[in-house]
Design an enzyme around this catalytic site. Sequence first.
Site, short mmCIF file in Angstrom:
data_model
loop_
_atom_site.label_atom_id
_atom_site.label_comp_id
_atom_site.label_asym_id
_atom_site.label_seq_id
_atom_site.Cartn_x
_atom_site.Cartn_y
_atom_site.Cartn_z
N SER A 1 -9.42 1.59 3.00
CA SER A 1 -8.64 2.43 2.12
C SER A 1 -7.61 1.65 1.30
CB SER A 1 -7.92 3.50 2.96
OG SER A 1 -7.02 2.92 3.89
N LYS B 1 0.84 -1.19 0.00
CA LYS B 1 0.00 0.00 0.00
C LYS B 1 0.88 1.25 0.00
CE LYS B 1 -3.90 1.94 2.68
NZ LYS B 1 -4.77 1.68 3.85
N SER C 1 -9.72 -0.74 7.23
CA SER C 1 -9.16 -0.73 5.88
C SER C 1 -8.45 -2.02 5.49
CB SER C 1 -8.19 0.44 5.72
OG SER C 1 -8.86 1.67 5.93
#
Length: 586
Positions: free
Chosen positions: A151, A77, A175
Amino acid sequence: MNQPLDIKSLHNAYSAGTLSPTQLVTMVHDRIEACGNEKIWIHCIPRAAALAFAATLEQRKAAGELLPLYGIPFAIKDNIDLAGVPTTAGCPEYAFTPAQSAPVVKKLIDAGAIPIGKTNLDQFATGLVGVRSPYGVPRNPLAPDRVPGGSSSGSAVALSESLVTFSLGTDTAGSGRVPAMFNRLWGVKPSKGRLSTSGVVPACRTLDCVSIFAFNAEDAMAVLAVAEGYDPTDPYSQKTLDRSVPQSQTLGIPSPEQLMFFGDAGYEEAWKDALKDLETQGWILKIIDFEPFLKAARLLYEGPWVSERFTALEKFLTDKPEAFFPATRSILSGGADHSARDVFAATYRLAELRRESEAIWEGLAAIVTPTAGGFPTLADLEADPIGPNSQLGYYTNFMNLLDLCAVAAPAGSGPTGLPFGLTWIAPRDTDRALLRIAAHGPDAAMTSESETLPLVLFGAHMRELPLNPQIVTLGAKFIGEVQTSAKYKMVHLPDPAPQRPGVLRVASGGVSITGELWEFPKNILGQFLSTIRQPLGLGEIELIDGRRCHGFLCEAAAADAAEDISSHGGWRAFLGYTAEHQVLGF
């Protein structure tokens, strides 16, 4: 090449010599180009650089390094640092290029994992929908008209597209769990501080966790074993502890009036079907009062914790408000006005709710909830950028505030065919135990993990070999390398795959065989033994220091017909010999 990317399949292919890390990188890049889901990546490692990395990895392996994640591709990420690659946190104007990787990333690379790229996210990890990014929206492969989940959107979708074996996300309010459900993945939200958050762009530093997405529980456990560990450079890092869940077949579930389902996904029916399946597995379901958890969840955005997000980015937000995605700017700006009094009042209230929730855990192996109550469409978010996102946090927002660990696991589909998932929840430091019971059912919870038995292993279950993830996810712990007394011989058993050694005691002409000593929880030993096939069976092994331990011996009749490979002194040495001769063409 239709090569599965789970750890077991890749290690099988590497052991068989049908795949190399350089070939894997070529295959992965071909898949990335073919899938056409370009919004997954903010920065994909160029093919040439990835091939050079893989070639170096092959040299490390040839030099004898132990690499438990050898040749395993992963995604990161883009709020987690990878040395030499920009970190954007989903905001081009914020970008910087770190000189060092985050400790959690470095651990994985040191263990042999191959970084494929940095993935898209809800900007500054603020959101559960995965659409709040100036880099576009990763397409959900299972439901293209719906959100990918956030997210950690790109990290989940990269895995869902079978472009990597696992991926790293972050989880402050859900997330690492919501995208797992929407992409039919396993998502591990560890205890706070179990994985270092140094080198991670903070959302709420006191709550942030690095999370793991994987195809299955075995892979998740294998990655967790490498990634976790105390980091003195991280003020919020915690010593790694492993506690058992209670010896119970009882799961807590929210009362019907405390559940929430929304939209058209049909998740209320999916939840009822999942409960029936849990009962079929042998779980006893107990309705609990979920209200303390729901009240804690509301504190996250109604209380002053949004000010922690604002504090982390205050100067940048003040200097460049136009750089922010509109919904992100709106949420963060709401944290500007909380007072110190608000912080203390919320902290006191959270302490009360934590104490109130403690009694609920009594007699429960875990609490189980839907991972999310609905699955918004892209059109839903276009019409209302805030509302659907808030709904997605209903079952997730309380987790880090109350210092719990969680595992999001696939749980079939709703009547509409959309993926559904359950989240398994337990108090901190039960991460491994929780993952085991989510994967293996109530039997895994019924015996204390403190009751263990050492076993000597000689073959594919050893570190970095194909079946090692099986025993890691069952809770086995590596003790050390051992040598048998010089009273054994070793033969090659090529079938069934993966190939294995057979070790047997001989009256004369024996040698010392290298193996590994592992400690197994007794409660899962039967499950492990059921995977061992003839001609192998449990017996007693004499070690070179005189100790006697349980281990697997080969039937003499099968050994008589097999190739004697005793001269290599161990399975790993034999595999190295085989690989060398394959390269040379022998």
